[in-house]
Design an enzyme around this catalytic site. Structure first.
Site, PDB file in Angstrom:
ATOM      1  N   SER A  38       0.807  -1.227   0.000  1.00 50.58           N
ATOM      2  CA  SER A  38       0.000   0.000   0.000  1.00 50.58           C
ATOM      3  C   SER A  38       0.840   1.277   0.000  1.00 50.58           C
ATOM      4  CB  SER A  38      -0.920   0.010   1.218  1.00 50.58           C
ATOM      5  OG  SER A  38      -0.150  -0.102   2.403  1.00 50.58           O
ATOM      6  N   ASP A 349      -3.427   8.094   7.968  1.00 45.63           N
ATOM      7  CA  ASP A 349      -4.515   7.277   8.521  1.00 45.63           C
ATOM      8  C   ASP A 349      -4.059   6.350   9.649  1.00 45.63           C
ATOM      9  OD1 ASP A 349      -3.050   5.390   7.181  1.00 45.63           O
ATOM     10  OD2 ASP A 349      -4.613   4.814   5.759  1.00 45.63           O
ATOM     11  N   HIS A 352      -0.418   4.804   6.980  1.00 45.86           N
ATOM     12  CA  HIS A 352       0.148   5.430   5.784  1.00 45.86           C
ATOM     13  C   HIS A 352       0.423   6.906   5.995  1.00 45.86           C
ATOM     14  CE1 HIS A 352      -2.491   2.020   4.536  1.00 45.86           C
ATOM     15  NE2 HIS A 352      -1.332   1.658   4.011  1.00 45.86           N
TER      16      HIS A 352
END
Ligand SMILES: *[C@@H]1O[C@H](CO)[C@@H](O)[C@H](O)[C@H]1NC(C)=O
Ligand SMILES: *[C@@H]1O[C@H](CO)[C@@H](O)[C@H](O)[C@H]1NC(C)=O
Length: 386
Positions: A38, A349, A352
């Protein structure tokens, strides 16, 4: 003289880091090829989930606003408010933003001439079945680094005819290899597996990363950036999960980060660098660059104000609590709290980073000092005219 001018133009271009003009006559690299999770996914997971049963389980991670709000003004599958390290790399090299492999598949392979991204949010280094044997369940995706290597080979066979043509293509490409492996630890650690057990997986993870890098080099790749793991003990999701009172040496007094988790990240990173040195000796013609995300980010954790951040270890988007994360509220839920100005936060978040922090990490790869050698050093040697 023409070549010199082209070299000069490219150096000047790279000095004008992140300028929005893309008119560098000579490109240092013709393409960016990327593997990872991610930290690098530019849309693969959301496209994959359109065709699988992962969709029914939960909203796809990073697939809804406010993800994307700052730069793209819509969710693109990037796990940030805006651009990622790979986007800044592409911009600084005068290349288009790197398209996800999934979703572009049917449009034709021509689209991947200037870059292709195999990174999938949630992806692990180790494969699905091996992780399940170790008692680790990945709720997001069954894609591993091995799956990404398979896609890469599929793409190569459609992009170049002979092995020498493929080698030429790969030789002029910059390979961004990671960060990968973080999820092999995130799922068990956040799920409560003891650190000793997770630590015993590190050689497996490193071995697997090394094997796949080796294959990519044998296929013709010559320039690779391999970033290490983030300082896990500074991520709000970890700070919330492992919150503790009055323990000596539990938190680093300079950063507020959790010491034992950062020591774990450093352990992985040391082992990774040992493996990269081994691969470098095995392939002296290749340039393998270790991307030191850990220490690049550590600068921000040590002096957030100096770099314009209000807070380094509190999340911009998430739930309640001292770190603005809690397990019952995910960024992207309608009940999530979102800060007004993400550019003043390092963490987007809880796991990240914000676009601003990713820009800093990209800059540290391009002009140093947290990558050896720096990419702009390489580009003075490697100029491919288009
Ligand atoms: C992953 O899951 C999809 C369906 O959700 C399946 O088609 C695919 O074969 C699986 N891949 C692996 C590597 O297990
Ligand atoms: C998973 O990885 C292990 C170890 O590398 C390997 O032995 C096994 O064949 C792999 N399984 C699949 C389904 O790819």
């Amino acid at each position: 003289m023409a070549a010199l001018n082209a070299t000069f133009a490219c150096i000047v271009f790279l000095l004008l880091l992140f300028s929005s003009t893309n008119n560098c006559e000579a490109k240092c690299f013709k393409s960016i090829i990327s593997f990872g999770d991610s930290l690098t996914d530019t849309g693969n997971l959301i496209h994959l989930s359109e065709n699988s049963n992962y969709k029914q389980q939960q909203i796809v991670q990073c697939g809804s606003l406010p993800y994307g709000e700052t730069f793209f003004h819509r969710p693109t599958g990037r796990c940030s408010d805006g651009r990622l390290v790979i986007d800044f790399l592409a911009e600084s090299l005068g290349l288009p933003l790197v398209p996800p492999y999934i979703g572009r598949k049917n449009v034709g392979s021509r689209n991947f001439r200037e870059g292709v991204n195999f990174a999938v949010a949630g992806a692990t280094a180790l494969n699905h079945s091996l992780l399940e044997e170790l008692g680790i369940y990945n709720p997001q995706t069954n894609v591993s680094l091995g799956t990404q290597l398979r896609w890469f080979k599929e793409m190569l066979s459609s992009l170049c005819q002979s092995s020498s043509e493929c080698k030429d293509f790969l030789k002029s490409s910059l390979i961004l290899f990671g960060e990968i492996g973080g999820n092999d630890y995130n799922f068990p650690l956040l799920g409560g597996m003891p650190i000793q057990m997770v630590q015993s997986m590190v050689p497996l993870v490193i071995n697997n990363i090394g094997q796949i890098i080796n294959e990519v080099i044998e296929l013709g790749a010559e320039t690779l950036i391999v970033p290490g793991n983030l300082p896990l003990g500074c991520l709000p999701a970890y700070l919330d999960r492992f919150m503790s009172t009055n323990k000596n040496d539990y938190y680093d007094p300079n950063t507020g980060c959790i010491n034992w988790l950062n020591e774990f990240s450093e352990y992985h990173n040391v082992m990774l660098q040992v493996e990269l040195n081994r691969l470098q000796q095995l392939h002296p013609h290749a340039t393998i660059i270790y991307g030191d995300y850990y220490n690049a980010l550590m600068q921000l954790y040590l002096s957030p104000q100096k770099y314009g951040f209000k807070s380094a270890i509190v999340a911009c988007c998430g739930g309640k609590g001292p770190y603005q994360v809690d397990i019952s509220t995910q960024c992207g839920d309608s009940s999530a709290n979102v800060c007004d100005d993400p550019s003043t936060f390092v963490s987007w978040d809880g796991i990240h980073s914000t676009e601003t922090a990713y820009k800093w990490m990209a800059q540290s790869l391009i002009s140093g000092p947290f990558a050896i050698p720096h990419i702009n050093e390489l580009c003075t040697f490697k100029v491919y005219t288009t």
